[in-house]
Write an enzyme that holds these catalytic residues in place. Structure first.
Site, PDB file in Angstrom:
ATOM      1  N   ILE A  76       9.431   3.386  -4.447  1.00  0.00           N
ATOM      2  CA  ILE A  76       8.833   2.447  -5.073  1.00  0.00           C
ATOM      3  C   ILE A  76       7.346   2.949  -5.555  1.00  0.00           C
ATOM      4  CG2 ILE A  76       8.240  -0.602  -5.093  1.00  0.00           C
ATOM      5  CD1 ILE A  76      10.673  -1.233  -3.393  1.00  0.00           C
ATOM      6  N   ASP A 103      -0.880   6.846   1.286  1.00  0.00           N
ATOM      7  CA  ASP A 103       0.488   7.087   2.136  1.00  0.00           C
ATOM      8  C   ASP A 103       0.234   7.594   3.818  1.00  0.00           C
ATOM      9  OD1 ASP A 103       3.052   7.241   3.836  1.00  0.00           O
ATOM     10  OD2 ASP A 103       3.799   6.349   1.231  1.00  0.00           O
ATOM     11  N   ALA A 122       5.223  -6.315  -2.235  1.00  0.00           N
ATOM     12  CA  ALA A 122       5.411  -5.662  -0.649  1.00  0.00           C
ATOM     13  C   ALA A 122       6.522  -7.227  -0.410  1.00  0.00           C
ATOM     14  CB  ALA A 122       4.733  -5.132  -0.175  1.00  0.00           C
ATOM     15  N   ARG A 123       5.143  -7.791   0.880  1.00  0.00           N
ATOM     16  CA  ARG A 123       5.585  -8.073   2.205  1.00  0.00           C
ATOM     17  C   ARG A 123       4.479  -9.138   2.346  1.00  0.00           C
ATOM     18  NH1 ARG A 123       9.546  -6.279   1.718  1.00  0.00           N
ATOM     19  NH2 ARG A 123      10.475  -5.101   2.556  1.00  0.00           N
ATOM     20  N   ASP A 161       4.256 -11.369  -5.313  1.00  0.00           N
ATOM     21  CA  ASP A 161       5.559 -12.173  -5.906  1.00  0.00           C
ATOM     22  C   ASP A 161       6.127 -12.009  -4.765  1.00  0.00           C
ATOM     23  OD1 ASP A 161       8.379 -11.773  -7.098  1.00  0.00           O
ATOM     24  OD2 ASP A 161       9.054  -9.826  -6.210  1.00  0.00           O
ATOM     25  N   GLU A 214       5.729 -18.121   2.675  1.00  0.00           N
ATOM     26  CA  GLU A 214       8.051 -18.169   1.923  1.00  0.00           C
ATOM     27  C   GLU A 214       8.543 -19.804   2.801  1.00  0.00           C
ATOM     28  OE1 GLU A 214       9.752 -15.142  -0.249  1.00  0.00           O
ATOM     29  OE2 GLU A 214       8.080 -13.664  -0.575  1.00  0.00           O
ATOM     30  N   HIS A 230       9.479 -13.990  -5.435  1.00  0.00           N
ATOM     31  CA  HIS A 230      10.374 -12.700  -4.815  1.00  0.00           C
ATOM     32  C   HIS A 230      11.401 -11.978  -4.790  1.00  0.00           C
ATOM     33  CE1 HIS A 230      11.121 -11.309  -0.120  1.00  0.00           C
ATOM     34  NE2 HIS A 230      10.741 -10.273  -1.286  1.00  0.00           N
ATOM     35  N   ILE A 231      11.205 -11.758  -6.490  1.00  0.00           N
ATOM     36  CA  ILE A 231      12.417 -11.876  -7.330  1.00  0.00           C
ATOM     37  C   ILE A 231      12.419  -9.951  -7.547  1.00  0.00           C
ATOM     38  CG2 ILE A 231      12.957 -13.321  -8.379  1.00  0.00           C
ATOM     39  CD1 ILE A 231      11.383 -12.674 -10.668  1.00  0.00           C
ATOM     40  N   GLY A 232      11.308  -8.739  -6.984  1.00  0.00           N
ATOM     41  CA  GLY A 232      11.347  -7.527  -7.158  1.00  0.00           C
ATOM     42  C   GLY A 232      12.541  -6.682  -7.239  1.00  0.00           C
TER      43      GLY A 232
END
Length: 317
Positions: A158, A177, A243-244, A268, A273, A291-293
């Protein structure tokens, strides 16, 4: 192959479902409540989930016939992966299927914030025909993205897809990363024209140098970005989290938005949630989505196909 029953508790695209049924699998898509799974899941050899259903140790222990736990998506936070594998249960996911969809949503949030579109879209229906000149003045201080630096935290599929989009807008890209030292970014269509080799850098460098920062990390058990990290960022930074929930400390985010340290944020995903904080939902400098990624027609089809292929291969062994 004897009859194999799979519970697609969070659904599966029709293409993937058809692929499995053609191979003789029985697919049930009627959702079973989490509290009822210990009673009903033992009738199945596999379960397909997304983020809504949890498959924890206690549930695994009550399903001795379970052969596979399949996650439609990337993250495995809702599954006790190591415990499942210790019981001989295969755990699979679909890391490649929704990368482009998530990356496109992230960049949509970046554009919304940079040009105040999230605010003007709220204000125009209310007062666009009475305060047009006032609104025009209020939302005329946007940011051009060309030449700005995009910092990507988590440079997997991503993150790299986002990098390809950002290159098309003339942005500079830096990334961090812990598992990737170098990545090659080609054109968005996958061709090699204009490809660039990008070496990842330490987190501090991303925090210090970026005009926009986007998170693409798995669940960390706590916030990756909080007060201390925000203080290292440029004044007027834009923060994105698709992401989260909880990867950005929402309390720290709200404080930094109110002081102007953070210019705007795109979210998102959320800490609580499916009941996000009302302060987060009502803040004028936050661009929001539920949350529609990965929720595009193409991504869902790709997820279904990837799940089906992996499940079929697993049971053919």
């Amino acid at each position: 192959m004897s009859e194999i029953r799979l519970l697609a508790n969070d659904g599966i695209d029709d293409i993937g479902k058809s692929m499995l049924e053609k191979e003789g699998f029985v697919i049930d898509t009627a959702r079973i409540l989490q509290e009822e799974l210990p009673v009903k899941l033992p009738a199945y050899q596999g379960i397909i989930v997304r983020s809504a259903t949890e498959v924890r140790k206690s549930l695994i222990d009550q399903c001795p016939g379970l052969k596979v736990i399949a996650r439609g998506g990337v993250g495995l936070d809702n599954i006790d992966v190591e415990y499942a594998q210790s019981k001989g249960i295969a755990v699979i996911n679909t890391p490649a299927a929704s990368s482009e969809s998530v990356a496109e949503l992230v960049f949509a949030h970046i554009l919304m914030i940079a040009r105040f579109l999230h605010q003007s879209n709220r204000a125009m229906p209310v007062s666009g025909n009475t305060d047009f000149t006032k609104l025009k003045k209020a939302y005329s201080g946007g940011i051009e993205l060309k030449g700005k630096t995009l910092g990507i935290i988590g440079f997997g599929r991503i993150g790299q897809a986002l990098g390809r989009i950002a290159r098309g807008f003339g942005m500079h890209i830096i990334a961090v990363d812990p598992y990737i030292n170098v990545a090659e970014l080609s054109g968005r269509t996958g061709d090699a024209s204009g490809k660039v080799v990008l070496h990842t850098v330490p987190l501090d460098e991303v925090l210090h140098k970026s005009d926009v920062i986007s998170l693409h990390v798995p669940g960390t058990g706590g916030p990756l970005i909080s007060h201390a990290e925000i203080e290292q960022m440029k004044d007027g930074v834009i923060l994105i989290n698709a992401a989260r929930g909880g990867a950005i400390d929402e309390s720290a985010l709200l404080g930094s938005l109110n002081t102007g340290k953070v210019f705007g944020a795109g979210l998102d995903v959320f800490e609580n949630e499916p009941t996000p904080s009302s302060e987060i939902l009502s803040h004028p400098r936050i661009s929001l989505s539920p949350h529609i990624g990965g929720s595009t027609e193409q991504a869902q089809a790709n997820i279904g196909i990837e799940l089906a292929n992996k499940i079929i291969e697993l049971f053919r062994k």
